[in-house]
Design a protein around this motif. Structure first.
Motif, PDB file in Angstrom:
ATOM      1  N   ARG A 106       3.110  -1.858   4.219  1.00  0.00           N
ATOM      2  CA  ARG A 106       2.791  -0.430   4.171  1.00  0.00           C
ATOM      3  C   ARG A 106       4.059   0.351   4.485  1.00  0.00           C
ATOM      4  O   ARG A 106       4.949  -0.147   5.168  1.00  0.00           O
ATOM      5  CB  ARG A 106       1.730  -0.067   5.211  1.00  0.00           C
ATOM      6  CG  ARG A 106       0.369  -0.656   4.965  1.00  0.00           C
ATOM      7  CD  ARG A 106      -0.590  -0.306   6.108  1.00  0.00           C
ATOM      8  NE  ARG A 106      -0.284  -1.037   7.327  1.00  0.00           N
ATOM      9  CZ  ARG A 106      -0.755  -0.726   8.533  1.00  0.00           C
ATOM     10  NH1 ARG A 106      -1.519   0.351   8.687  1.00  0.00           N
ATOM     11  NH2 ARG A 106      -0.458  -1.454   9.589  1.00  0.00           N
ATOM     12  N   CYS A 121      -6.170   4.434  -7.013  1.00  0.00           N
ATOM     13  CA  CYS A 121      -7.358   4.977  -6.379  1.00  0.00           C
ATOM     14  C   CYS A 121      -7.283   6.497  -6.342  1.00  0.00           C
ATOM     15  O   CYS A 121      -6.225   7.059  -6.011  1.00  0.00           O
ATOM     16  CB  CYS A 121      -7.491   4.467  -4.940  1.00  0.00           C
ATOM     17  SG  CYS A 121      -7.048   2.736  -4.720  1.00  0.00           S
ATOM     18  N   PHE A 151       0.837  -1.195   0.000  1.00  0.00           N
ATOM     19  CA  PHE A 151       0.000   0.000   0.000  1.00  0.00           C
ATOM     20  C   PHE A 151       0.874   1.247   0.000  1.00  0.00           C
ATOM     21  O   PHE A 151       1.903   1.303   0.664  1.00  0.00           O
ATOM     22  CB  PHE A 151      -0.903   0.026   1.236  1.00  0.00           C
ATOM     23  CG  PHE A 151      -1.995  -1.006   1.226  1.00  0.00           C
ATOM     24  CD1 PHE A 151      -3.119  -0.831   0.443  1.00  0.00           C
ATOM     25  CD2 PHE A 151      -1.888  -2.150   2.005  1.00  0.00           C
ATOM     26  CE1 PHE A 151      -4.135  -1.782   0.437  1.00  0.00           C
ATOM     27  CE2 PHE A 151      -2.892  -3.107   2.005  1.00  0.00           C
ATOM     28  CZ  PHE A 151      -4.021  -2.924   1.215  1.00  0.00           C
ATOM     29  N   CYS A 152       0.419   2.270  -0.737  1.00  0.00           N
ATOM     30  CA  CYS A 152       1.176   3.519  -0.889  1.00  0.00           C
ATOM     31  C   CYS A 152       0.248   4.700  -0.614  1.00  0.00           C
ATOM     32  O   CYS A 152      -0.767   4.885  -1.299  1.00  0.00           O
ATOM     33  CB  CYS A 152       1.749   3.593  -2.305  1.00  0.00           C
ATOM     34  SG  CYS A 152       2.857   4.970  -2.608  1.00  0.00           S
ATOM     35  N   ASN A 153       0.588   5.506   0.391  1.00  0.00           N
ATOM     36  CA  ASN A 153      -0.323   6.541   0.872  1.00  0.00           C
ATOM     37  C   ASN A 153      -0.302   7.810   0.024  1.00  0.00           C
ATOM     38  O   ASN A 153       0.549   7.993  -0.845  1.00  0.00           O
ATOM     39  CB  ASN A 153      -0.010   6.890   2.330  1.00  0.00           C
ATOM     40  CG  ASN A 153       1.419   7.361   2.533  1.00  0.00           C
ATOM     41  OD1 ASN A 153       2.358   6.590   2.393  1.00  0.00           O
ATOM     42  ND2 ASN A 153       1.584   8.631   2.859  1.00  0.00           N
ATOM     43  N   GLN A 210      -8.173  -1.544   5.434  1.00  0.00           N
ATOM     44  CA  GLN A 210      -7.765  -2.568   4.479  1.00  0.00           C
ATOM     45  C   GLN A 210      -6.921  -3.651   5.171  1.00  0.00           C
ATOM     46  O   GLN A 210      -7.075  -4.838   4.882  1.00  0.00           O
ATOM     47  CB  GLN A 210      -6.972  -1.932   3.330  1.00  0.00           C
ATOM     48  CG  GLN A 210      -7.828  -1.191   2.322  1.00  0.00           C
ATOM     49  CD  GLN A 210      -8.521   0.043   2.879  1.00  0.00           C
ATOM     50  OE1 GLN A 210      -7.855   0.963   3.343  1.00  0.00           O
ATOM     51  NE2 GLN A 210      -9.845   0.071   2.859  1.00  0.00           N
ATOM     52  N   CYS A 221      -1.206  -1.171  -4.353  1.00  0.00           N
ATOM     53  CA  CYS A 221      -2.399  -0.335  -4.233  1.00  0.00           C
ATOM     54  C   CYS A 221      -1.980   1.040  -3.741  1.00  0.00           C
ATOM     55  O   CYS A 221      -1.426   1.165  -2.649  1.00  0.00           O
ATOM     56  CB  CYS A 221      -3.398  -0.972  -3.263  1.00  0.00           C
ATOM     57  SG  CYS A 221      -4.894   0.003  -2.980  1.00  0.00           S
ATOM     58  N   GLY A 222      -2.233   2.070  -4.543  1.00  0.00           N
ATOM     59  CA  GLY A 222      -1.850   3.422  -4.168  1.00  0.00           C
ATOM     60  C   GLY A 222      -2.966   4.411  -4.414  1.00  0.00           C
ATOM     61  O   GLY A 222      -3.754   4.254  -5.364  1.00  0.00           O
ATOM     62  N   ASN A 237     -11.053   4.990   0.096  1.00  0.00           N
ATOM     63  CA  ASN A 237     -10.775   3.765   0.839  1.00  0.00           C
ATOM     64  C   ASN A 237     -11.183   3.877   2.297  1.00  0.00           C
ATOM     65  O   ASN A 237     -11.409   2.866   2.968  1.00  0.00           O
ATOM     66  CB  ASN A 237      -9.282   3.419   0.756  1.00  0.00           C
ATOM     67  CG  ASN A 237      -8.423   4.337   1.594  1.00  0.00           C
ATOM     68  OD1 ASN A 237      -8.421   5.554   1.379  1.00  0.00           O
ATOM     69  ND2 ASN A 237      -7.709   3.783   2.555  1.00  0.00           N
ATOM     70  N   ASN A 269     -12.965  -2.548   0.123  1.00  0.00           N
ATOM     71  CA  ASN A 269     -12.325  -3.828   0.419  1.00  0.00           C
ATOM     72  C   ASN A 269     -12.896  -4.944  -0.443  1.00  0.00           C
ATOM     73  O   ASN A 269     -12.163  -5.802  -0.937  1.00  0.00           O
ATOM     74  CB  ASN A 269     -12.490  -4.162   1.901  1.00  0.00           C
ATOM     75  CG  ASN A 269     -11.748  -3.206   2.808  1.00  0.00           C
ATOM     76  OD1 ASN A 269     -10.859  -2.484   2.371  1.00  0.00           O
ATOM     77  ND2 ASN A 269     -12.134  -3.185   4.081  1.00  0.00           N
ATOM     78  N   TRP A 329      -4.518   3.124   5.737  1.00  0.00           N
ATOM     79  CA  TRP A 329      -4.940   1.835   5.199  1.00  0.00           C
ATOM     80  C   TRP A 329      -5.413   0.887   6.300  1.00  0.00           C
ATOM     81  O   TRP A 329      -5.518  -0.325   6.062  1.00  0.00           O
ATOM     82  CB  TRP A 329      -3.787   1.196   4.437  1.00  0.00           C
ATOM     83  CG  TRP A 329      -3.278   2.019   3.296  1.00  0.00           C
ATOM     84  CD1 TRP A 329      -2.112   2.739   3.235  1.00  0.00           C
ATOM     85  CD2 TRP A 329      -3.921   2.231   2.033  1.00  0.00           C
ATOM     86  NE1 TRP A 329      -1.999   3.372   2.024  1.00  0.00           N
ATOM     87  CE2 TRP A 329      -3.085   3.083   1.260  1.00  0.00           C
ATOM     88  CE3 TRP A 329      -5.133   1.778   1.476  1.00  0.00           C
ATOM     89  CZ2 TRP A 329      -3.421   3.486  -0.027  1.00  0.00           C
ATOM     90  CZ3 TRP A 329      -5.467   2.178   0.195  1.00  0.00           C
ATOM     91  CH2 TRP A 329      -4.621   3.013  -0.552  1.00  0.00           C
ATOM     92  N   LEU A 337       1.040  -8.089   3.978  1.00  0.00           N
ATOM     93  CA  LEU A 337       0.799  -6.684   3.677  1.00  0.00           C
ATOM     94  C   LEU A 337       2.011  -5.844   4.021  1.00  0.00           C
ATOM     95  O   LEU A 337       2.574  -5.953   5.119  1.00  0.00           O
ATOM     96  CB  LEU A 337      -0.424  -6.175   4.446  1.00  0.00           C
ATOM     97  CG  LEU A 337      -1.720  -6.957   4.242  1.00  0.00           C
ATOM     98  CD1 LEU A 337      -2.838  -6.345   5.093  1.00  0.00           C
ATOM     99  CD2 LEU A 337      -2.130  -6.973   2.769  1.00  0.00           C
TER     100      LEU A 337
END
Length: 282
Positions: free
Chosen positions: A73, A139, A47-49, A61, A113-114, A263, A271, A58, A71
């Motif tokens: 992050r 996103c 995941f990328c904020n 998620q 996912c970013g 999200n 999700n 996140w 996962l």
């Protein structure tokens, strides 16, 4: 490139869990791994904020997906517990941070996912290092977010007045009025995180956004892509995400209730869409 993984104890008023860092030449990246890391057969999901947030954005998620995935992050440079090298930054700098983290953790491939600038980072990775990604979820983003002039003006405003002056307007762009009323605690927490963002980190990422334009390159993305928009997002409207889905080789678009932080605002629907896409045959 100098790479070292370091672990620093948390302060006494926090969890005793060590804080992992990746030390690079000019800065260090804070990251966190969740899920069953011993289960080597489970795929990685990274995941990328967005700008002005940290890896905690996140949380919903992680709660939903940690039993299915390993996962990863991290706080992008200049955000959260990561340090801030001197600005400006380029989108390629942010992409190479991801590659360095994958390399250091010996992760050959991962789903990615970013959101917002995180989605731009994902697009850059798929264009320039697509072999390191499996599926890509972008996103509340675009192949070009805003204009160079608007980001230059934002940089000038932050240098003159600081980040705190932008917090209220940012919360309005991030969340619908209904969500701000119903989930005031969540909104305040994210607004506080925004206000605490390092000035150099924020300015550096604004500079990266000013120079980022992938509109002529998204057609090179061969990874399967899910583009997720917020129906009422004033920053990156659904048409921007539809454009990405149409422009890549294998793309889908889904629009969910909410604004930029889709999200968070539509966590359950987000999700479900994420799981369905990652579990599908493409």
């Amino acid at each position: 490139m100098f790479v070292r993984i370091a672990r620093k104890p948390l302060q006494k008023n926090r969890s005793p869990r060590a804080v992992p860092y990746l030390d690079l030449e000019s800065h260090r990246l804070h990251y966190r791994i969740d899920g069953d890391t011993a289960a080597s057969g489970k795929p990685w999901l990274m995941f990328c904020n967005s700008v002005g947030t940290d890896l905690h954005m996140w949380a919903a998620q992680v709660a939903a997906l940690s039993h299915q995935y390993r996962l990863l992050r991290y706080d992008r440079r200049g955000h959260g517990l990561s340090s801030a090298p001197p600005p400006p930054y380029a989108l390629s700098d942010l992409g190479h941070d991801v590659i360095a983290l994958l390399d250091a953790l010996e992760i050959e491939r991962a789903h990615f996912c970013g959101l917002s600038i995180g989605g731009l980072t994902g697009q850059w990775l798929a264009i320039h290092a697509g072999e390191r990604l499996d599926k890509l979820v972008v996103c509340a983003t675009s192949a070009k977010i805003g204009t160079a002039e608007s980001w230059v003006a934002r940089i000038a405003a932050v240098r003159e007045n600081g980040i705190g002056e932008l917090a209220a307007a940012t919360a309005e762009r991030w969340f619908t009025p209904e969500f701000r009323t119903a989930e005031g605690g969540t909104v305040r927490e994210m607004r506080d995180t925004f206000a605490a963002t390092k000035v150099d980190g924020y300015i550096g990422c604004c500079a990266a956004l000013a120079g980022a334009d992938l509109r002529e390159e998204v057609g090179r993305i061969a990874n399967p892509v899910l583009a997720v928009s917020g129906e009422d997002d004033p920053v990156c409207p659904p048409a921007d995400l539809e454009g990405i889905a149409v422009g890549v080789h294998w793309g889908r678009h889904v629009s969910l209730p909410g604004r930029h932080m889709v999200n968070v605002e539509s966590a359950s629907a987000f999700n479900a869409a994420l799981i369905e896409f990652l579990d599908s045959d493409w």
